[in-house]
Scaffold this motif. Sequence first.
Motif, short mmCIF file in Angstrom:
data_model
loop_
_atom_site.label_atom_id
_atom_site.label_comp_id
_atom_site.label_asym_id
_atom_site.label_seq_id
_atom_site.Cartn_x
_atom_site.Cartn_y
_atom_site.Cartn_z
N ASP A 8 35.19 31.80 39.38
CA ASP A 8 35.69 30.56 38.78
C ASP A 8 34.65 29.99 37.82
O ASP A 8 33.45 30.21 37.97
CB ASP A 8 36.00 29.57 39.90
N GLU A 9 35.09 29.20 36.86
CA GLU A 9 34.18 28.68 35.84
C GLU A 9 33.07 27.81 36.42
O GLU A 9 31.98 27.76 35.87
CB GLU A 9 34.93 27.96 34.72
N CYS A 10 33.29 27.16 37.55
CA CYS A 10 32.25 26.34 38.16
C CYS A 10 31.20 27.20 38.86
O CYS A 10 30.18 26.68 39.32
CB CYS A 10 32.85 25.35 39.15
N GLU A 12 30.12 30.34 37.37
CA GLU A 12 29.77 31.38 36.42
C GLU A 12 28.29 31.45 36.04
O GLU A 12 27.96 31.93 34.97
CB GLU A 12 30.60 31.23 35.13
N THR A 29 34.68 37.18 35.15
CA THR A 29 34.59 35.72 35.15
C THR A 29 35.86 35.13 34.55
O THR A 29 36.58 35.80 33.80
CB THR A 29 33.37 35.23 34.36
N VAL A 30 36.08 33.88 34.87
CA VAL A 30 37.22 33.16 34.30
C VAL A 30 37.12 33.15 32.78
O VAL A 30 38.12 33.33 32.09
CB VAL A 30 37.29 31.74 34.90
N SER A 31 35.91 32.99 32.26
CA SER A 31 35.73 32.99 30.80
C SER A 31 36.12 34.34 30.20
O SER A 31 36.81 34.39 29.18
CB SER A 31 34.28 32.66 30.44
N ARG A 36 39.45 29.89 30.98
CA ARG A 36 38.61 28.69 31.01
C ARG A 36 39.47 27.47 30.75
O ARG A 36 40.33 27.47 29.87
CB ARG A 36 37.53 28.81 29.94
N SER A 37 39.29 26.44 31.54
CA SER A 37 39.98 25.14 31.40
C SER A 37 41.47 25.20 31.69
O SER A 37 42.20 24.30 31.29
CB SER A 37 39.73 24.53 30.01
#
Length: 83
Positions: A8-10, A12, A29-31, A36-37
């Motif tokens: 999750d982005e938190c 990364e 990663t989410v990115s 992301r977002s």
Amino acid sequence: MAVRLLVDECSEARMLVQMLRDAQHDVRTVSEAGLRSVPDADVFAAAIADNRILLTHNPADFIELHEARVAQNLTHPGLFLVH
């Protein structure tokens, strides 16, 4: 044993992601996934669709999503919740 993870982005942090990859885990990663977002429900759905365990430092929202799936008798690959 390697695991498939969606981070999750938190969560990364480059060091964490690199350490997981160095340990031969299949990390995305989410990115990297273009998520992301986006809402947590979409991130969770992407992890499920790609058969990945979701690693997050945001446990509250994902616990709710997990419980909603359990209530519907649905499964998922798993959650690594960091409190």
